[in-house]
Write an enzyme that holds these catalytic residues in place. Structure first.
Site, short mmCIF file in Angstrom:
data_model
loop_
_atom_site.label_atom_id
_atom_site.label_comp_id
_atom_site.label_asym_id
_atom_site.label_seq_id
_atom_site.Cartn_x
_atom_site.Cartn_y
_atom_site.Cartn_z
N ASN A 32 5.40 3.78 -8.54
CA ASN A 32 4.03 3.37 -8.25
C ASN A 32 3.90 1.95 -8.77
O ASN A 32 3.79 1.72 -9.96
CB ASN A 32 3.05 4.31 -8.98
CG ASN A 32 1.60 3.84 -8.84
OD1 ASN A 32 1.31 2.93 -8.05
ND2 ASN A 32 0.70 4.46 -9.60
N LYS B 227 1.52 0.01 -8.52
CA LYS B 227 0.14 -0.34 -8.90
C LYS B 227 -0.19 -1.73 -8.32
O LYS B 227 0.27 -2.04 -7.23
CB LYS B 227 -0.04 -0.27 -10.42
CG LYS B 227 0.45 1.09 -10.98
CD LYS B 227 0.08 1.34 -12.40
CE LYS B 227 0.59 2.72 -12.82
NZ LYS B 227 0.21 3.08 -14.17
N HIS C 241 -5.05 8.97 -8.52
CA HIS C 241 -4.42 8.46 -9.75
C HIS C 241 -5.50 8.29 -10.83
O HIS C 241 -6.64 7.95 -10.52
CB HIS C 241 -3.73 7.13 -9.47
CG HIS C 241 -2.85 6.70 -10.59
ND1 HIS C 241 -3.34 6.07 -11.71
CD2 HIS C 241 -1.52 6.85 -10.79
CE1 HIS C 241 -2.34 5.85 -12.55
NE2 HIS C 241 -1.22 6.31 -12.02
N GLU D 151 -6.08 6.03 -12.79
CA GLU D 151 -6.72 4.70 -12.80
C GLU D 151 -7.82 4.62 -11.74
O GLU D 151 -8.83 3.97 -11.93
CB GLU D 151 -5.66 3.61 -12.59
CG GLU D 151 -4.82 3.43 -13.85
CD GLU D 151 -3.37 3.04 -13.60
OE1 GLU D 151 -3.05 2.57 -12.49
OE2 GLU D 151 -2.55 3.21 -14.53
N GLU E 95 0.27 13.68 -14.63
CA GLU E 95 0.30 12.46 -15.43
C GLU E 95 -0.71 12.56 -16.56
O GLU E 95 -1.91 12.31 -16.35
CB GLU E 95 -0.04 11.25 -14.56
CG GLU E 95 0.92 11.03 -13.41
CD GLU E 95 0.98 9.56 -12.98
OE1 GLU E 95 2.08 9.03 -12.91
OE2 GLU E 95 -0.08 8.95 -12.76
N GLY F 64 1.45 4.11 -19.34
CA GLY F 64 1.51 2.72 -19.77
C GLY F 64 1.42 2.54 -21.28
O GLY F 64 1.22 1.43 -21.77
N SER G 104 5.08 6.80 -18.74
CA SER G 104 6.13 6.17 -19.54
C SER G 104 7.51 6.79 -19.32
O SER G 104 8.31 6.89 -20.25
CB SER G 104 5.75 6.20 -21.03
OG SER G 104 4.54 5.49 -21.23
#
Ligand code: 13P
Length: 261
Positions: free
Chosen positions: A9, A11, A94, A96, A164, A170, A210
């Site tokens: 991904n 992003k 996602h 985010e 996730e 991250g 991660s």
């Protein structure tokens, strides 16, 4: 049988030009991977990257899709637009997007159903926050995301689920392989209850957060984990290829569903 799927991904990283350069570097490095290899790229990179992946074993993915076939939805992208460029996968929900762009289980559900209808394979993301994990709410949060976000899917094995944990994205903090395996086992069990046991055995569930060259082998060795959704480590060809080649020289590919064992 569940074929593992390692997806990058990107992003909001890589211009189209940088994306093509990354894919060109990646192609020879992953050509013998035993899993499915996917790159999920920014929408504007799709035309160029779609050309670059042609003839390779790298599949193309998008990072979002709108639920309406077309219309007054400024800034959005339809499934038909993705299909025109041979996009196979699309990330939906996602964390985010949930955190910064108002994505909810309801919109995740609408996008997922529209993607399926259009022949795209949704990679539906679910996961708990640190506070939810620490207060013992992980299972309740995931169950709600499954029941509401995946409502109305006739065969759950037609999607990919990405687990996730938000606290691992991250941050450099990975869930331990045991933690991820246990939680993904819960997700599969919930899918069996909500949908059907056979489809739940077939649905591929990735871990994301991660994941890198150093920890991928341990995570992928777990029986419930069928792949990874990789952020940071997907931006460097060498790092991503190490993950895609996690079982090089080892036992290849397929994870057997319990009924076949
Ligand atoms: P990182 O691998 O950078 O933690 O990101 C994970 C992720 O969000 C993939 O979708």
């Amino acid at each position: 049988m569940r074929k593992p799927i390692i997806a990058g991904n990107w992003k909001m990283n890589n211009t189209a030009r940088a994306g093509v350069a990354l894919v060109e570097e990646l192609k020879p490095l992953v050509k013998n991977a035993n899993c499915e290899v996917v790159v999920c790229v920014p929408a504007i990179d799709i035309p160029a990257v779609s050309e670059a992946v042609k003839g390779s074993n790298i599949a193309l993915g998008a990072q979002n899709v709108h639920f309406a076939p077309k219309g007054a939805y400024t800034g959005e992208i339809s499934a038909e637009m993705l299909n025109e460029y041979g996009v196979k996968y699309v990330i939906i929900g996602h964390s985010e997007r949930r955190q910064y762009f108002g994505e909810t289980d309801e919109t995740v559900n609408k996008r997922t159903l529209a993607a399926l209808e259009a022949g795209l394979i949704p990679i539906v993301c679910i996961g708990e926050s640190l506070e939810e994990r620490e207060t013992g709410k992980t299972e309740a949060v995931l169950a709600k995301q499954i029941k509401e976000g995946m409502k109305g899917i006739d065969d759950i094995s037609k999607i990919v689920i990405a687990y996730e944990p938000v606290w691992a994205i991250g941050t450099g903090k990975t869930a331990t392989a045991e933690q991820a395996n246990e939680t993904i086992g819960f997700i599969r069990k919930t899918c069996a209850e909500v949908f059907c046991p056979k489809c739940a055995e077939k649905v591929r569930i990735q871990y994301g957060g991660s994941m890198n060259a150093g920890n991928c082998k341990q995570l992928m060795a777990m029986p419930e984990i069928d792949g990874g959704l990789i952020g940071g480590a997907s931006l460097k060809a060498h790092d991503f290829s190490e993950i895609a080649n996690y079982d090089k020289g080892g036992m290849a590919g397929m994870k057997l569903s319990k009924e076949l064992l």
